[in-house]
Motif scaffolding. Structure first.
Motif, PDB file in Angstrom:
ATOM      1  N   ALA A  35       0.716  -1.255   0.175  1.00 18.37           N
ATOM      2  CA  ALA A  35       0.129  -0.150   0.099  1.00 18.37           C
ATOM      3  C   ALA A  35       0.926   1.271  -0.126  1.00 18.37           C
ATOM      4  CB  ALA A  35      -0.852   0.203   1.130  1.00 18.37           C
ATOM      5  N   ALA A  36       1.905   1.088   0.729  1.00 17.70           N
ATOM      6  CA  ALA A  36       2.914   2.515   0.689  1.00 17.70           C
ATOM      7  C   ALA A  36       3.421   2.710  -0.510  1.00 17.70           C
ATOM      8  CB  ALA A  36       3.950   1.984   1.803  1.00 17.70           C
ATOM      9  N   THR A  39       0.838   3.958  -3.020  1.00 17.52           N
ATOM     10  CA  THR A  39       0.547   5.356  -2.454  1.00 17.52           C
ATOM     11  C   THR A  39       1.696   6.642  -3.044  1.00 17.52           C
ATOM     12  OG1 THR A  39      -0.786   4.530  -0.618  1.00 17.52           O
ATOM     13  CG2 THR A  39       0.120   7.001  -0.618  1.00 17.52           C
ATOM     14  N   GLY A  42       1.316   6.376  -6.958  1.00 17.47           N
ATOM     15  CA  GLY A  42       0.278   7.355  -7.087  1.00 17.47           C
ATOM     16  C   GLY A  42       0.245   8.873  -6.950  1.00 17.47           C
ATOM     17  N   GLY A  43       0.873   9.190  -5.948  1.00 13.67           N
ATOM     18  CA  GLY A  43       1.238  10.668  -5.647  1.00 13.67           C
ATOM     19  C   GLY A  43       2.134  11.196  -6.729  1.00 13.67           C
TER      20      GLY A  43
END
Length: 59
Positions: A35-36, A39, A42-43
């Motif tokens: 997930a990190a 993220t 995605g950022g």
């Protein structure tokens, strides 16, 4: 049932419980790492798209 057998069964049950908890925590840690990574990627992608759309061609 003899006391010795009760103690052995209790130790086996506790050992299995700790093994199950360890497996669950290992899976959760793996999911948190995934997930990190998603993220962060995605950022970065969002910032790249947002930065590109705010530029104006004529200036």
């Amino acid at each position: 049932m003899p006391t010795f057998l009760k103690i052995v069964i209790a130790i086996v049950v506790i050992w299995l419980a700790f093994g199950l908890i360890g497996a669950i925590l290992k899976a959760v840690v793996g999911l948190l790492i995934a997930a990190a990574v998603v993220t962060v990627i995605g950022g970065i992608a969002y910032a790249a798209i947002k930065g590109r759309s705010s530029r104006q061609i004529g200036r």
